[in-house]
Design a protein around this motif. Structure first.
Motif, PDB file in Angstrom:
ATOM      1  N   ALA A 237      52.546  17.618   5.817  1.00 15.48           N
ATOM      2  CA  ALA A 237      51.768  16.767   6.934  1.00 15.48           C
ATOM      3  C   ALA A 237      50.435  16.659   6.748  1.00 15.48           C
ATOM      4  CB  ALA A 237      52.460  16.847   8.424  1.00 15.48           C
ATOM      5  N   GLU A 238      49.649  17.743   6.583  1.00 13.09           N
ATOM      6  CA  GLU A 238      48.035  17.951   6.676  1.00 13.09           C
ATOM      7  C   GLU A 238      47.549  17.224   5.263  1.00 13.09           C
ATOM      8  OE1 GLU A 238      47.327  22.061   6.570  1.00 13.09           O
ATOM      9  OE2 GLU A 238      48.097  22.308   8.524  1.00 13.09           O
ATOM     10  N   THR A 239      48.419  17.357   4.160  1.00 20.49           N
ATOM     11  CA  THR A 239      47.831  16.775   2.892  1.00 20.49           C
ATOM     12  C   THR A 239      47.878  15.219   2.923  1.00 20.49           C
ATOM     13  OG1 THR A 239      48.637  18.586   1.535  1.00 20.49           O
ATOM     14  CG2 THR A 239      48.208  16.613   0.410  1.00 20.49           C
ATOM     15  N   ILE A 240      49.150  14.821   3.494  1.00 19.79           N
ATOM     16  CA  ILE A 240      49.421  13.253   3.796  1.00 19.79           C
ATOM     17  C   ILE A 240      48.431  12.684   4.842  1.00 19.79           C
ATOM     18  CG2 ILE A 240      51.038  11.462   4.511  1.00 19.79           C
ATOM     19  CD1 ILE A 240      53.288  13.427   3.492  1.00 19.79           C
ATOM     20  N   GLU A 241      48.097  13.371   5.929  1.00 21.37           N
ATOM     21  CA  GLU A 241      47.454  12.728   6.899  1.00 21.37           C
ATOM     22  C   GLU A 241      45.819  12.849   6.401  1.00 21.37           C
ATOM     23  OE1 GLU A 241      48.516  11.591   9.561  1.00 21.37           O
ATOM     24  OE2 GLU A 241      46.680  11.094  10.650  1.00 21.37           O
ATOM     25  N   ARG A 242      45.337  13.879   5.481  1.00 24.06           N
ATOM     26  CA  ARG A 242      43.973  13.972   5.011  1.00 24.06           C
ATOM     27  C   ARG A 242      43.896  12.651   4.336  1.00 24.06           C
ATOM     28  NH1 ARG A 242      44.362  18.666   3.711  1.00 24.06           N
ATOM     29  NH2 ARG A 242      44.587  18.296   1.301  1.00 24.06           N
ATOM     30  N   GLN A 243      44.958  12.514   3.269  1.00 22.46           N
ATOM     31  CA  GLN A 243      44.376  11.478   2.342  1.00 22.46           C
ATOM     32  C   GLN A 243      44.764   9.917   3.075  1.00 22.46           C
ATOM     33  OE1 GLN A 243      43.698  11.540  -0.848  1.00 22.46           O
ATOM     34  NE2 GLN A 243      43.620  13.890  -0.873  1.00 22.46           N
ATOM     35  N   LEU A 244      45.418   9.839   3.996  1.00 24.01           N
ATOM     36  CA  LEU A 244      45.634   8.859   4.788  1.00 24.01           C
ATOM     37  C   LEU A 244      43.940   8.377   5.522  1.00 24.01           C
ATOM     38  CD1 LEU A 244      47.022   6.276   5.931  1.00 24.01           C
ATOM     39  CD2 LEU A 244      47.786   7.750   7.870  1.00 24.01           C
ATOM     40  N   LYS A 245      43.564   9.383   6.106  1.00 26.10           N
ATOM     41  CA  LYS A 245      42.269   9.243   6.653  1.00 26.10           C
ATOM     42  C   LYS A 245      41.335   8.598   5.780  1.00 26.10           C
ATOM     43  CE  LYS A 245      43.157  12.060  10.575  1.00 26.10           C
ATOM     44  NZ  LYS A 245      42.775  13.657  11.356  1.00 26.10           N
ATOM     45  N   ARG A 246      41.419   9.224   4.503  1.00 25.55           N
ATOM     46  CA  ARG A 246      40.218   9.015   3.648  1.00 25.55           C
ATOM     47  C   ARG A 246      40.495   7.319   3.112  1.00 25.55           C
ATOM     48  NH1 ARG A 246      39.755  13.276  -1.377  1.00 25.55           N
ATOM     49  NH2 ARG A 246      39.302  14.397   0.716  1.00 25.55           N
ATOM     50  N   ALA A 247      41.832   7.016   3.028  1.00 29.04           N
ATOM     51  CA  ALA A 247      41.838   5.677   2.689  1.00 29.04           C
ATOM     52  C   ALA A 247      41.659   4.979   3.651  1.00 29.04           C
ATOM     53  CB  ALA A 247      43.357   5.519   2.187  1.00 29.04           C
ATOM     54  N   ILE A 248      41.843   5.033   4.871  1.00 28.32           N
ATOM     55  CA  ILE A 248      41.506   4.350   6.153  1.00 28.32           C
ATOM     56  C   ILE A 248      39.848   4.114   5.866  1.00 28.32           C
ATOM     57  CG2 ILE A 248      41.417   4.150   8.627  1.00 28.32           C
ATOM     58  CD1 ILE A 248      44.096   5.259   8.504  1.00 28.32           C
ATOM     59  N   ILE A 249      39.055   5.330   5.826  1.00 26.42           N
ATOM     60  CA  ILE A 249      37.673   4.960   5.965  1.00 26.42           C
ATOM     61  C   ILE A 249      37.061   4.228   4.862  1.00 26.42           C
ATOM     62  CG2 ILE A 249      35.515   6.628   5.701  1.00 26.42           C
ATOM     63  CD1 ILE A 249      37.111   8.955   6.908  1.00 26.42           C
ATOM     64  N   LEU A 250      37.809   4.414   3.632  1.00 24.04           N
ATOM     65  CA  LEU A 250      37.524   3.514   2.751  1.00 24.04           C
ATOM     66  C   LEU A 250      37.637   2.137   2.909  1.00 24.04           C
ATOM     67  CD1 LEU A 250      36.147   3.383  -0.193  1.00 24.04           C
ATOM     68  CD2 LEU A 250      38.472   3.772  -1.074  1.00 24.04           C
ATOM     69  N   SER A 251      38.728   1.694   3.433  1.00 23.55           N
ATOM     70  CA  SER A 251      39.138   0.420   3.909  1.00 23.55           C
ATOM     71  C   SER A 251      38.167  -0.209   4.854  1.00 23.55           C
ATOM     72  CB  SER A 251      40.492   0.099   4.176  1.00 23.55           C
ATOM     73  OG  SER A 251      41.304   0.465   3.321  1.00 23.55           O
ATOM     74  N   ARG A 252      37.682   0.693   5.948  1.00 18.18           N
ATOM     75  CA  ARG A 252      36.778   0.315   6.909  1.00 18.18           C
ATOM     76  C   ARG A 252      35.404  -0.116   6.416  1.00 18.18           C
ATOM     77  NH1 ARG A 252      39.378  -1.171  11.564  1.00 18.18           N
ATOM     78  NH2 ARG A 252      40.801   0.697  12.355  1.00 18.18           N
ATOM     79  N   GLU A 253      35.068   0.656   5.418  1.00 21.82           N
ATOM     80  CA  GLU A 253      33.792   0.688   4.862  1.00 21.82           C
ATOM     81  C   GLU A 253      33.534  -0.697   3.943  1.00 21.82           C
ATOM     82  OE1 GLU A 253      32.725   4.059   2.946  1.00 21.82           O
ATOM     83  OE2 GLU A 253      32.183   5.263   4.559  1.00 21.82           O
ATOM     84  N   THR A 254      34.634  -0.871   3.015  1.00 23.29           N
ATOM     85  CA  THR A 254      34.714  -2.077   2.141  1.00 23.29           C
ATOM     86  C   THR A 254      35.166  -3.241   2.577  1.00 23.29           C
ATOM     87  OG1 THR A 254      36.962  -1.102   1.054  1.00 23.29           O
ATOM     88  CG2 THR A 254      34.566  -0.432   0.177  1.00 23.29           C
ATOM     89  N   ASN A 255      36.108  -3.196   3.841  1.00 22.04           N
ATOM     90  CA  ASN A 255      36.844  -4.290   4.318  1.00 22.04           C
ATOM     91  C   ASN A 255      37.549  -4.733   3.204  1.00 22.04           C
ATOM     92  OD1 ASN A 255      37.719  -5.919   6.330  1.00 22.04           O
ATOM     93  ND2 ASN A 255      36.010  -7.763   5.945  1.00 22.04           N
ATOM     94  N   ARG A 256      38.208  -4.011   2.514  1.00 22.60           N
ATOM     95  CA  ARG A 256      39.068  -4.253   1.275  1.00 22.60           C
ATOM     96  C   ARG A 256      40.392  -3.380   1.350  1.00 22.60           C
ATOM     97  NH1 ARG A 256      36.097  -5.028  -4.100  1.00 22.60           N
ATOM     98  NH2 ARG A 256      38.113  -5.992  -4.614  1.00 22.60           N
ATOM     99  N   PRO A 257      41.530  -3.777   0.832  1.00 17.82           N
ATOM    100  CA  PRO A 257      42.703  -2.943   0.631  1.00 17.82           C
ATOM    101  C   PRO A 257      42.189  -1.760  -0.275  1.00 17.82           C
ATOM    102  CG  PRO A 257      43.438  -5.021   0.287  1.00 17.82           C
ATOM    103  CD  PRO A 257      42.033  -5.202   0.360  1.00 17.82           C
ATOM    104  N   ALA A 258      42.486  -0.544   0.250  1.00 17.64           N
ATOM    105  CA  ALA A 258      42.154   0.688  -0.705  1.00 17.64           C
ATOM    106  C   ALA A 258      43.148   1.742  -0.903  1.00 17.64           C
ATOM    107  CB  ALA A 258      41.023   1.416   0.094  1.00 17.64           C
ATOM    108  N   TYR A 259      43.093   2.707  -1.844  1.00 13.79           N
ATOM    109  CA  TYR A 259      44.103   3.642  -2.217  1.00 13.79           C
ATOM    110  C   TYR A 259      43.728   4.942  -1.965  1.00 13.79           C
ATOM    111  CZ  TYR A 259      46.558  -0.306  -4.085  1.00 13.79           C
ATOM    112  OH  TYR A 259      46.972  -1.345  -4.494  1.00 13.79           O
ATOM    113  N   SER A 260      44.561   5.821  -1.695  1.00 16.80           N
ATOM    114  CA  SER A 260      44.328   7.300  -1.600  1.00 16.80           C
ATOM    115  C   SER A 260      44.475   7.996  -2.980  1.00 16.80           C
ATOM    116  CB  SER A 260      45.153   7.985  -0.421  1.00 16.80           C
ATOM    117  OG  SER A 260      46.500   8.190  -0.844  1.00 16.80           O
TER     118      SER A 260
END
Length: 857
Positions: free
Chosen positions: A148-171
């Protein structure tokens, strides 16, 4: 007698040995052919197998490209569907029915795409709203530690990248571990997130997150028929296996290929690898190989049976070879060349003496027909006629006496020969050809070798000279001789000789000499010509490529064929000429320096002498002005006072200009002060406006408003502007005749800021519509004492540039073209002056990067 018998015994032993060797060659040659045939078949089969392997590799590449495109298309389709779904979710934020509809679409989307393990919707505050499958259906692998910790950490990183670029992003790729003894299913061992942001009116409205399974990509996107034929593997950038389509092993000889897999922007680096399973056994290839081996063995057995027949035949041929060898030994022992011809004059036999005589081997000569290669090219007709005469059977007297001729060896040496001929009859008495014998009757070779050596030594000496030696015929104008130096400089033709002779040997001159009815050299004995005619010397400059100078000496000589020729010896004196030119240029620079010194002294003297009369004029004008103020006639005072004040101001200004020029000649710094450039331009225009109107011209000033004040010497800058405006008026006066001057464009003077320089500089431009300046003049017009005017001293523009450079500025000129760019249409003089004079600018005022210089030069 005993020695003769021993000789014959040795010859017989050699013949028997040769017979055995030939028999062995007859046996082993077919055997070697069979071996070569077998190797060739093996190579062909190997080539076919390589081609089949190449076809398999091409098919493997096509299938890999198809799978790659299929995976990328699936991800592209999923991304588009997720974007559309996220937009609908954002719009249905407050509509429950719409949310239920979108939720059903999400459940159908996850059900139809088995490679997706989880789908989560986050609102604008990154709070989880719902997820598919529902939390009640979730398992430990997603919600519990350590996954759960690994999945949640990679999910937050992908969300931050999508917010900054306003584009679909991958973890990044997530490798999960089991916290129990039970292993994790293949679908959940390796996963990664994709986040799709949603914006409404430029504001973030939520994010849709999707969890992809690496094994699911291989399991559900790749067609089943391809997975049955190939094994597909997903690797990361380090080469670690993320997912594999089958655990079935592949052999070492299996084909393999890989390619990079790009799922979209900001996607993890993946490598898609494909391996082939072993093909079935190639029975056709093995059967064909067996047939080839069997046929080869059968042929070898056939050769063994033929060997016995060959041995019997060899016994019969031995006697014939012995007799033939004896005859050949007799023919080869004679120094006379023997040659046989058939009825078509084709060579059928030559002995060793004849081959040595002409330098060709028997294999090269047999089968040739006239003309033969050992006939000189210029005597083909004569030798052909001689051969006809020799081969006439009825001319017995000629056959006994023989006939003289000439043959040419392979190395080009000619020999004189005498040829005898006799008819060749077969066993039936019929003539089948002729036999000719040739005897060498050449002159002794020693004399020819000595003459050749002498000539080679003479040519070696001429080739080693550092001067061009050439001889040209006066009769034909062709080059008869040229040494190495001449060929390197002028080539193998007579053009260089003609150029060195100042074109006195041109073809039309030679033609006129040849057709002249009067021989200019008639009556002059050859000995007198050689002794009394001296060689003339002259210097010639050639402009072919780089200019070069030659000292040429020539004389007329009789050539070896008796005709008159011209000999030239040319020595390269280019370096000497360059040294003379350099000395002359140094002398001119010394004279130029002397003129500048004299001019400086004259300027200083004129300034000193003119200061006193100008001061007197100013004092007189001021005195008259004071006297006029005492009169009561105000109209007279109003009429005369401005003129007197202007005259006094101009006298004072002239004195100031002279003083500035004197200081400038003494290399003193200009007296700068804060000035308004608009006022300086106005004063310069006022000074020349009367002269412009007198010549029916006009001056227009365009000044940018609110220009900053600048530190400069106003008197010197005004003098520069007056000089440039006067030159512009002179250019218009030369370009326009008097009747059409009122229609001439005005002389324009502009002032603005140049944004292209750093730091920003003040730009002043004086433009006229005259005939422009020639390129040769525009490159030299700023040089001292250079002028195109008959009464000019050539110092005006030089002083102007010096004044501008003393203010750390630049002055240059550039021609203008008409709108069609067909001809010159005036010229523009540009002045750049720095607005802020810093220490860095003072030290580096010659930096061409700050203020561009004369672009035309």
């Amino acid at each position: 007698m005993r020695s003769l018998k021993q000789l014959f015994a040795a010859k017989l032993f050699n013949r028997n040995l040769l017979t055995k060797l030939r028999a062995s060659r007859i046996v082993f040659t077919p055997l070697l052919a069979i071996i070569i045939f077998t190797l060739a078949i093996g190579i062909i089969l190997g080539t076919l197998q390589m081609q089949e392997r190449s076809q398999q590799e091409n098919a493997l590449f096509r299938e890999l490209s198809f799978v790659k495109q299929r995976i990328q298309l699936r991800f592209l389709t999923n991304s588009e569907a997720l974007v559309a779904m996220s937009q609908e979710l954002a719009k249905a934020n407050t509509d429950n029915n719409a949310q239920v509809k979108v939720l059903k679409q999400a459940e159908a989307f996850v059900a139809n795409n088995h490679e997706i393990s989880q789908l989560i919707w986050f609102n604008e505050n990154n709070l989880r709203q719902w997820m598919i499958p529902l939390p009640s259906q979730a398992t430990d692998w997603f919600d519990q530690s350590p996954n759960a910790e690994t999945i949640e950490r990679q999910l937050k990183r992908a969300i931050i990248l999508s917010r900054e670029t306003n584009r679909p992003a991958y973890s990044e790729i997530i490798s999960l571990q089991s916290n129990t003894d039970q292993p994790i299913p293949l679908e959940r061992q390796t996963v990664f997130w994709q986040t799709v942001p949603t914006t409404i009116e430029g504001e973030g409205a939520g994010i849709l997150a999707v969890l992809y399974s690496a094994h699911g990509i291989l399991e559900y996107i790749i067609p089943t028929e391809l997975k049955s034929q190939y094994r597909f593997t997903l690797l990361n950038y380090s080469g670690n296996v993320l997912a594999i389509s089958s655990d079935r092993n592949t052999p070492t000889r299996a084909l393999s290929n890989e390619t990079s897999l790009e799922l979209g922007a900001f996607s993890p680096t993946l490598i898609l690898k494909v391996d082939t399973y072993p093909p079935p056994t190639n029975l056709t290839f093995r059967m064909l190989l067996g047939v080839v081996i069997g046929l080869s063995a059968f042929v070898i057995w056939s050769l063994w049976s033929v060997l016995k027949q060959i041995q019997a035949r060899n016994k019969i041929e031995t006697n014939l070879r012995a007799e033939t060898s004896f005859r050949s030994a007799m023919e080869d022992s004679t120094p006379i060349g023997i040659r046989a011809h058939d009825m078509e004059k084709r060579i059928t036999y030559v002995n060793r003496a004849f081959c040595e005589m002409v330098g060709y081997s028997s294999e090269e000569l047999i089968g040739l027909v006239p003309p033969f290669p050992f006939w000189p090219a210029d005597k083909h007709d004569q030798l052909g006629t001689n051969m006809e005469r020799v081969l006439q059977e009825q001319n017995h007297q000629l056959m006994k006496a023989g006939i003289e001729g000439e043959l040419q060896r392979r190395n080009g040496v000619r020999i004189n020969t005498r040829t005898y001929a006799a008819p060749l009859l077969n066993e039936k008495g019929l003539q089948t050809g002729w036999v000719t014998s040739i005897t060498d009757i050449s002159e002794p070779k020693k004399i020819r070798e000595e003459l050749t050596a002498t000539q080679e030594r003479f040519v070696t000496v001429l080739e080693g000279l550092d001067a061009a030696v050439s001889v040209v015929s006066l009769e034909t104008g062709k080059l008869l001789f040229a040494n190495r130096f001449y060929r390197q400089r002028f080539g193998p033709t007579e053009k260089g000789h003609i150029s060195l002779n100042a074109d006195e040997m041109s073809p039309h001159v030679i033609h006129d000499m040849k057709d002249d009815s009067v021989d200019v050299f008639a009556g002059l004995p050859e000995s007198e010509f050689n002794q009394n005619t001296g060689s003339d010397s002259h210097e010639v400059q050639l402009m072919d490529g780089e200019p070069s100078w030659y000292e040429v000496r020539g004389r007329y000589i009789p050539w070896v064929d008796g005709h008159l020729a011209q000999l030239l010896i040319a020595t390269d004196i280019t370096l000497r000429k360059q040294a003379e030119d350099l000395a002359r240029q140094q002398d001119e620079r010394m004279q130029f320096t002397s003129r500048l010194t004299t001019m400086g002294e004259m300027a200083s003297s004129l300034a000193h002498e003119l200061n006193q009369p100008l001061s007197a004029i100013s004092n007189y004008c001021m005195g008259v002005a004071k006297r006029l103020k005492t009169y009561s006639d105000s109209s007279l005072i109003a009429e005369l006072m401005p003129a007197l004040e202007k005259a006094s101001a101009q006298a004072l200004r002239a004195g100031t200009i002279i003083q500035r020029i004197r200081d400038f000649v003494k290399r003193s710094e200009p007296q700068r002060k804060s000035c308004d450039i608009a006022q300086i331009i106005g004063n310069a225009v006022d000074l020349l406006e009367i002269e412009a109107n007198r010549h029916r011209f006009s001056i227009v000033a365009e000044i940018m408003p609110n220009l900053p004040r600048i530190e400069l010497d106003p008197v010197l800058i005004e003098q520069v502007l007056v000089n440039l405006l006067k030159n512009a008026l002179d250019s218009l006066r030369d370009a326009y005749p008097l009747p059409s001057r009122w229609s001439a464009p005005p002389v324009k003077i502009t002032a603005d800021l140049d944004p292209e320089t750093y730091p920003t500089a003040l730009r002043i431009q004086v433009t006229d519509a005259g005939s422009g300046i020639a390129d040769a003049v525009i490159q030299r017009m700023f040089e001292p004492f250079f002028s195109t005017k008959d009464d000019g001293m050539g110092m005006g523009l030089n002083i102007c540039r010096s004044i501008i450079e003393s203010h750390h500025g630049r002055l240059w000129a550039k021609n203008q073209l008409d709108p069609e760019h067909a001809r010159l249409f005036g010229c523009t003089f540009t002045i750049l002056l720095p607005i802020e004079l810093s220490e860095n600018l003072s030290e580096n005022h010659d930096d061409p990067k700050q203020y561009p210089e004369n672009q035309s030069s």
